[in-house]
Design a protein around this motif. Structure first.
Motif, mmCIF file in Angstrom:
data_model
loop_
_atom_site.group_PDB
_atom_site.id
_atom_site.type_symbol
_atom_site.label_atom_id
_atom_site.label_comp_id
_atom_site.label_asym_id
_atom_site.label_seq_id
_atom_site.Cartn_x
_atom_site.Cartn_y
_atom_site.Cartn_z
ATOM 1 N N LYS A 234 0.807 -1.208 0.000
ATOM 2 C CA LYS A 234 0.000 0.000 0.000
ATOM 3 C C LYS A 234 0.847 1.268 0.000
ATOM 4 O O LYS A 234 0.324 2.367 0.159
ATOM 5 C CB LYS A 234 -0.924 0.009 1.223
ATOM 6 C CG LYS A 234 -1.979 -1.070 1.148
ATOM 7 C CD LYS A 234 -2.969 -0.936 2.259
ATOM 8 C CE LYS A 234 -4.043 -1.995 2.117
ATOM 9 N NZ LYS A 234 -5.062 -1.872 3.157
ATOM 10 N N ARG B 159 3.533 4.285 -1.357
ATOM 11 C CA ARG B 159 3.577 5.223 -2.465
ATOM 12 C C ARG B 159 4.448 4.710 -3.603
ATOM 13 O O ARG B 159 4.083 4.804 -4.777
ATOM 14 C CB ARG B 159 4.109 6.567 -1.960
ATOM 15 C CG ARG B 159 4.240 7.624 -3.035
ATOM 16 C CD ARG B 159 4.757 8.925 -2.460
ATOM 17 N NE ARG B 159 6.032 8.817 -1.802
ATOM 18 C CZ ARG B 159 7.219 8.920 -2.417
ATOM 19 N NH1 ARG B 159 7.269 9.137 -3.705
ATOM 20 N NH2 ARG B 159 8.344 8.807 -1.747
ATOM 21 N N PHE C 17 5.238 1.604 -4.380
ATOM 22 C CA PHE C 17 4.617 0.465 -5.053
ATOM 23 C C PHE C 17 3.547 0.950 -6.040
ATOM 24 O O PHE C 17 3.452 0.467 -7.165
ATOM 25 C CB PHE C 17 3.994 -0.494 -4.029
ATOM 26 C CG PHE C 17 3.338 -1.687 -4.658
ATOM 27 C CD1 PHE C 17 4.093 -2.766 -5.088
ATOM 28 C CD2 PHE C 17 1.962 -1.724 -4.847
ATOM 29 C CE1 PHE C 17 3.494 -3.852 -5.676
ATOM 30 C CE2 PHE C 17 1.355 -2.813 -5.436
ATOM 31 C CZ PHE C 17 2.127 -3.888 -5.856
ATOM 32 N N LYS C 18 2.762 1.919 -5.617
ATOM 33 C CA LYS C 18 1.728 2.473 -6.494
ATOM 34 C C LYS C 18 2.338 3.165 -7.702
ATOM 35 O O LYS C 18 1.829 3.077 -8.816
ATOM 36 C CB LYS C 18 0.845 3.444 -5.712
ATOM 37 C CG LYS C 18 -0.053 2.757 -4.719
ATOM 38 C CD LYS C 18 -0.881 3.759 -3.951
ATOM 39 C CE LYS C 18 -1.740 3.078 -2.909
ATOM 40 N NZ LYS C 18 -2.488 4.044 -2.100
ATOM 41 N N GLN C 19 3.461 3.840 -7.467
ATOM 42 C CA GLN C 19 4.168 4.518 -8.550
ATOM 43 C C GLN C 19 4.654 3.500 -9.588
ATOM 44 O O GLN C 19 4.496 3.688 -10.794
ATOM 45 C CB GLN C 19 5.357 5.263 -7.941
ATOM 46 C CG GLN C 19 5.872 6.413 -8.716
ATOM 47 C CD GLN C 19 6.985 7.130 -7.949
ATOM 48 O OE1 GLN C 19 7.627 6.556 -7.054
ATOM 49 N NE2 GLN C 19 7.218 8.371 -8.289
ATOM 50 N N ASN D 24 3.447 0.490 -10.044
ATOM 51 C CA ASN D 24 2.279 -0.132 -10.660
ATOM 52 C C ASN D 24 1.726 0.748 -11.793
ATOM 53 O O ASN D 24 1.407 0.247 -12.876
ATOM 54 C CB ASN D 24 1.207 -0.376 -9.596
ATOM 55 C CG ASN D 24 0.131 -1.298 -10.093
ATOM 56 O OD1 ASN D 24 0.365 -2.148 -10.933
ATOM 57 N ND2 ASN D 24 -1.069 -1.119 -9.569
ATOM 58 N N ARG D 25 1.624 2.068 -11.548
ATOM 59 C CA ARG D 25 1.135 2.985 -12.588
ATOM 60 C C ARG D 25 2.056 2.981 -13.794
ATOM 61 O O ARG D 25 1.611 2.979 -14.943
ATOM 62 C CB ARG D 25 1.029 4.404 -12.026
ATOM 63 C CG ARG D 25 -0.192 4.660 -11.198
ATOM 64 C CD ARG D 25 -0.395 6.156 -10.960
ATOM 65 N NE ARG D 25 0.798 6.840 -10.485
ATOM 66 C CZ ARG D 25 1.093 7.070 -9.204
ATOM 67 N NH1 ARG D 25 0.269 6.649 -8.257
ATOM 68 N NH2 ARG D 25 2.180 7.707 -8.867
#
Length: 178
Positions: free
Chosen positions: A24, A26, A28-30, A32-33
């Motif tokens: 969850k 930042r 990892f999200k970066q 993933n995007r």
């Protein structure tokens, strides 16, 4: 809003950090995007290349047909329509061969389905207007005879839409979209 970076740049920046990534978090999200963005761009590129190669099939067929006929500087509308019919006729012939090989009681093969869809699409294109080089224009005919088969070399061609029901050539030419 942050700038969009490619996957290599994002993964390089994230590898510099020493800590591990949390699901969850930042970073990892970066990542993933960036991965989703990279997949989307690759898919668009593949679709674009496939579309261009499909458009070039008729152009290469026309080149094969007119290369041997050097003494003919240009073609009439009916001759061009006959050339398009013979292009579509190739797929009709292949589809008939596949149908003859088909055994009764067996499901239709994927190859037969694809050929039937391709033939249906080509006939629809011919009914609505096939985008081909203008063979009534002498300069386009000579350029097509000398064409090297690449997409970039088609920019020198003058393109027109030719349909099955046409009686005369259109006055406005169509430019090929890159």
């Amino acid at each position: 809003m942050p700038l969009a970076h490619n996957l290599n740049k994002v993964s390089k920046n994230l590898s510099k950090s020493t800590g591990s990534m949390h699901i969850k978090g930042r970073k990892f999200k970066q990542l993933n995007r960036a991965t989703v963005r990279d997949k989307k761009l690759k898919l668009q590129k593949v679709e674009s290349v496939e579309k261009k190669s499909n458009e070039l099939l008729i152009v290469s067929f026309l080149q094969e047909q007119i290369v041997n006929d050097d003494n003919k500087p240009s073609y009439t509308l009916s001759e061009i329509q006959d050339l398009i019919e013979s292009f579509i006729g190739q797929d009709r012939q292949r589809l008939n061969e596949v149908k003859q090989e088909h055994r009764k009681g067996r499901p239709i093969s994927t190859k037969q389905k694809l050929l039937a869809e391709k033939l249906k699409h080509e006939e629809h294109l011919f009914a609505t207007g096939y985008k081909i080089p203008d063979l009534s224009h002498e300069e386009t005919v000579t350029r097509l005879r000398n064409w090297n088969g690449t997409t970039g070399a088609t920019t020198g061609f003058k393109f027109v839409h030719v349909s099955k029901d046409m009686k005369e050539f259109p006055t406005v030419e169509v430019e090929m979209k890159e």
